[in-house]
Design an enzyme around this catalytic site. Structure first.
Site, PDB file in Angstrom:
ATOM      1  N   ARG A 102     -13.963  -2.529  17.919  1.00  0.00           N
ATOM      2  CA  ARG A 102     -14.079  -2.281  19.346  1.00  0.00           C
ATOM      3  C   ARG A 102     -14.473  -3.402  20.185  1.00  0.00           C
ATOM      4  O   ARG A 102     -15.306  -4.352  19.773  1.00  0.00           O
ATOM      5  CB  ARG A 102     -15.015  -0.984  19.344  1.00  0.00           C
ATOM      6  CG  ARG A 102     -14.501   0.165  18.722  1.00  0.00           C
ATOM      7  CD  ARG A 102     -13.341   0.696  19.708  1.00  0.00           C
ATOM      8  NE  ARG A 102     -12.832   2.021  18.993  1.00  0.00           N
ATOM      9  CZ  ARG A 102     -12.046   2.010  18.109  1.00  0.00           C
ATOM     10  NH1 ARG A 102     -11.320   0.930  17.690  1.00  0.00           N
ATOM     11  NH2 ARG A 102     -11.330   3.165  17.611  1.00  0.00           N
ATOM     12  N   ASP A 142       1.490   0.053   6.755  1.00  0.00           N
ATOM     13  CA  ASP A 142       0.153   0.522   6.192  1.00  0.00           C
ATOM     14  C   ASP A 142       0.272   1.855   5.478  1.00  0.00           C
ATOM     15  O   ASP A 142       0.097   3.146   5.858  1.00  0.00           O
ATOM     16  CB  ASP A 142      -0.761   0.634   7.224  1.00  0.00           C
ATOM     17  CG  ASP A 142      -2.005   1.477   6.842  1.00  0.00           C
ATOM     18  OD1 ASP A 142      -2.415   1.314   5.614  1.00  0.00           O
ATOM     19  OD2 ASP A 142      -2.828   1.608   7.691  1.00  0.00           O
ATOM     20  N   ARG A 170      -6.539   2.426  19.299  1.00  0.00           N
ATOM     21  CA  ARG A 170      -6.860   3.143  20.519  1.00  0.00           C
ATOM     22  C   ARG A 170      -7.263   2.563  21.676  1.00  0.00           C
ATOM     23  O   ARG A 170      -6.899   2.611  22.928  1.00  0.00           O
ATOM     24  CB  ARG A 170      -7.697   4.330  20.346  1.00  0.00           C
ATOM     25  CG  ARG A 170      -7.055   5.557  19.633  1.00  0.00           C
ATOM     26  CD  ARG A 170      -7.929   6.573  19.162  1.00  0.00           C
ATOM     27  NE  ARG A 170      -8.572   5.763  18.038  1.00  0.00           N
ATOM     28  CZ  ARG A 170      -9.623   6.619  17.269  1.00  0.00           C
ATOM     29  NH1 ARG A 170      -9.771   7.678  17.632  1.00  0.00           N
ATOM     30  NH2 ARG A 170     -10.139   5.979  16.093  1.00  0.00           N
ATOM     31  N   HIS A 185      -0.106   4.041  -4.196  1.00  0.00           N
ATOM     32  CA  HIS A 185      -0.896   4.222  -5.446  1.00  0.00           C
ATOM     33  C   HIS A 185      -0.225   5.252  -6.319  1.00  0.00           C
ATOM     34  O   HIS A 185      -0.155   6.376  -6.074  1.00  0.00           O
ATOM     35  CB  HIS A 185      -2.181   4.867  -4.876  1.00  0.00           C
ATOM     36  CG  HIS A 185      -3.370   5.098  -5.943  1.00  0.00           C
ATOM     37  ND1 HIS A 185      -4.581   5.446  -5.597  1.00  0.00           N
ATOM     38  CD2 HIS A 185      -3.380   4.544  -7.226  1.00  0.00           C
ATOM     39  CE1 HIS A 185      -5.314   5.368  -6.834  1.00  0.00           C
ATOM     40  NE2 HIS A 185      -4.472   4.715  -7.966  1.00  0.00           N
ATOM     41  N   ILE A 239       2.301   4.849 -10.552  1.00  0.00           N
ATOM     42  CA  ILE A 239       2.479   4.070 -11.891  1.00  0.00           C
ATOM     43  C   ILE A 239       3.191   2.930 -11.275  1.00  0.00           C
ATOM     44  O   ILE A 239       3.692   2.964 -10.397  1.00  0.00           O
ATOM     45  CB  ILE A 239       3.324   4.950 -12.861  1.00  0.00           C
ATOM     46  CG1 ILE A 239       4.608   5.391 -12.451  1.00  0.00           C
ATOM     47  CG2 ILE A 239       2.669   6.117 -13.367  1.00  0.00           C
ATOM     48  CD1 ILE A 239       5.443   5.673 -13.218  1.00  0.00           C
ATOM     49  N   PRO A 240       2.866   1.617 -12.143  1.00  0.00           N
ATOM     50  CA  PRO A 240       3.564   0.395 -11.682  1.00  0.00           C
ATOM     51  C   PRO A 240       4.931   0.508 -11.488  1.00  0.00           C
ATOM     52  O   PRO A 240       5.416  -0.093 -10.372  1.00  0.00           O
ATOM     53  CB  PRO A 240       3.207  -0.395 -12.916  1.00  0.00           C
ATOM     54  CG  PRO A 240       1.839   0.406 -13.734  1.00  0.00           C
ATOM     55  CD  PRO A 240       2.011   1.816 -13.526  1.00  0.00           C
ATOM     56  N   ASN A 241       5.756   1.133 -12.398  1.00  0.00           N
ATOM     57  CA  ASN A 241       7.178   1.104 -12.116  1.00  0.00           C
ATOM     58  C   ASN A 241       7.397   1.773 -10.638  1.00  0.00           C
ATOM     59  O   ASN A 241       8.359   1.276  -9.898  1.00  0.00           O
ATOM     60  CB  ASN A 241       7.890   1.842 -13.212  1.00  0.00           C
ATOM     61  CG  ASN A 241       9.364   1.785 -13.228  1.00  0.00           C
ATOM     62  OD1 ASN A 241       9.881   0.634 -13.115  1.00  0.00           O
ATOM     63  ND2 ASN A 241      10.267   2.785 -13.126  1.00  0.00           N
ATOM     64  N   THR A 242       7.067   2.885 -10.265  1.00  0.00           N
ATOM     65  CA  THR A 242       7.277   3.375  -8.882  1.00  0.00           C
ATOM     66  C   THR A 242       6.651   2.456  -7.873  1.00  0.00           C
ATOM     67  O   THR A 242       7.506   2.302  -6.797  1.00  0.00           O
ATOM     68  CB  THR A 242       6.398   4.883  -8.722  1.00  0.00           C
ATOM     69  OG1 THR A 242       6.994   5.596  -9.922  1.00  0.00           O
ATOM     70  CG2 THR A 242       6.793   5.481  -7.546  1.00  0.00           C
TER      71      THR A 242
HETATM   72  O1  C5P Z   1      -7.590   3.643  17.231  1.00  0.00           O
HETATM   73  P1  C5P Z   1      -8.470   2.542  16.143  1.00  0.00           P
HETATM   74  O2  C5P Z   1      -8.863   1.131  16.565  1.00  0.00           O
HETATM   75  O3  C5P Z   1      -9.475   3.553  15.455  1.00  0.00           O
HETATM   76  O4  C5P Z   1      -7.322   2.667  14.651  1.00  0.00           O
HETATM   77  C1  C5P Z   1      -7.694   1.919  13.623  1.00  0.00           C
HETATM   78  C2  C5P Z   1      -6.539   1.815  12.746  1.00  0.00           C
HETATM   79  O5  C5P Z   1      -6.738   1.431  11.493  1.00  0.00           O
HETATM   80  C3  C5P Z   1      -5.952   3.198  12.358  1.00  0.00           C
HETATM   81  O6  C5P Z   1      -4.630   3.219  12.143  1.00  0.00           O
HETATM   82  C4  C5P Z   1      -6.737   3.465  11.227  1.00  0.00           C
HETATM   83  O7  C5P Z   1      -6.075   4.554  10.295  1.00  0.00           O
HETATM   84  C5  C5P Z   1      -6.911   2.153  10.469  1.00  0.00           C
HETATM   85  N1  C5P Z   1      -8.093   2.021   9.618  1.00  0.00           N
HETATM   86  C6  C5P Z   1      -9.249   2.297   9.835  1.00  0.00           C
HETATM   87  N2  C5P Z   1     -10.196   2.052   9.130  1.00  0.00           N
HETATM   88  C7  C5P Z   1     -10.013   1.793   7.758  1.00  0.00           C
HETATM   89  C8  C5P Z   1      -8.862   1.764   7.445  1.00  0.00           C
HETATM   90  C9  C5P Z   1      -7.845   1.682   8.376  1.00  0.00           C
HETATM   91  O8  C5P Z   1      -9.329   2.713  11.133  1.00  0.00           O
HETATM   92  N3  C5P Z   1     -11.174   1.807   7.238  1.00  0.00           N
END
Ligand code: C5P
Length: 245
Positions: free
Chosen positions: A189, A66, A219, A70, A72-75
């Site tokens: 959650r 993750d 978490r 983001h 330029i395309p080449n990079t």
């Molecule tokens: O601990 P938690 O469940 O909140 O972690 C969610 C993960 O998803 C983290 O790594 C966070 O950076 C990522 N994330 C997010 N919301 C977004 C995009 C990514 O919580 N919109």
């Protein structure tokens, strides 16, 4: 004893948001077989480089890198090639980089593939931290959901495999982009859990019913007394939702 594999389990991604690769690797060992993939993000990558994703991929674990490229395309093409060479299952880029950048990412992923398995390339459409006001300030007018769907369609037209999106956007993306376009959803959650700093959360069942394919959970698993049991409980919620879908 390891739990059985299931479709639901293969669709659960745990975010390894820990400060060191050693701690993250220990947790990944505990969770082996209890989750489908491990997400490695900026914090760990900035601290330790590709050590952990390479280690996990070499052990046959699924990895979501993750890093949201983001540039330029080449990079981006070169970065995508290197990400793919690590053997990760999926990595992501910003759709706002435009069609040429997304096509370059896809091309880089193909160039870096090894063993016949190409890394999936996902787009981040609009960061969920941006409000309508924030979007107006950077020149994107209209409702955030319109921008999300527009960018998801552009990602699809650019040959990408799917998007990372909140569960609240999943149904609109699914309707616009159709089946087969992957939707990965964070902000999850379990029904009984504390939302922590996530303002807008969804349960595993709600996200899956809205059309999500993969769920990212951090978490609620990583800080649990028994991370394996926390993962298994989420998989059970996912299984119920998938059988009712
Ligand atoms: O601990 P938690 O469940 O909140 O972690 C969610 C993960 O998803 C983290 O790594 C966070 O950076 C990522 N994330 C997010 N919301 C977004 C995009 C990514 O919580 N919109």
């Amino acid at each position: 004893m390891l739990p059985s594999t299931s479709l639901a389990r293969s669709r659960l991604i745990v975010a390894l948001d820990l400060p060191s690769a050693a701690e993250a690797a220990r947790l990944a060992e505990r969770l082996q077989g209890h989750v489908g993939l491990f997400k490695v993000g900026f914090e760990l990558f900035a601290a330790e480089g590709p050590v952990l994703p390479r280690y996990l991929a070499a052990r046959g674990e699924g990895v979501f890198l993750d890093l949201k490229f983001h540039d330029i395309p080449n990079t981006v093409r070169a970065a995508a090639r290197e990400a793919a060479r690590l053997g990760v299952t999926m990595f992501n880029i910003h759709a706002a980089g435009g069609r040429k950048m997304m096509e370059a990412a896809r091309e880089g992923a193909r160039e870096g593939e090894s063993g016949g398995a190409r890394s999936l390339v996902l787009a981040v459409t609009v960061l969920t931290s941006l409000s309508e006001h924030d979007l107006t300030e950077i020149g994107i007018a209209g409702a955030p959901e319109e921008a999300v769907v527009r960018l998801a369609l552009l990602a699809k037209a650019s040959g990408l495999d799917g998007v990372v999106a909140s569960a609240r956007e999943a149904a609109a993306i699914r309707a616009a982009c159709g089946d087969g376009f992957i939707i990965v959803t964070p902000g999850i959650r379990p029904a009984a859990a504390n939302a922590q700093d996530q303002a807008r959360v969804s349960t595993p069942a709600t996200a899956l019913r809205a059309g999500a394919d993969y769920l990212v959970v951090g978490r609620p698993i990583t800080t649990a007394q028994q991370p394996e049991a926390a993962a298994d409980a989420i998989v059970a919620e996912m299984e119920q939702a998938l059988t009712g879908r």
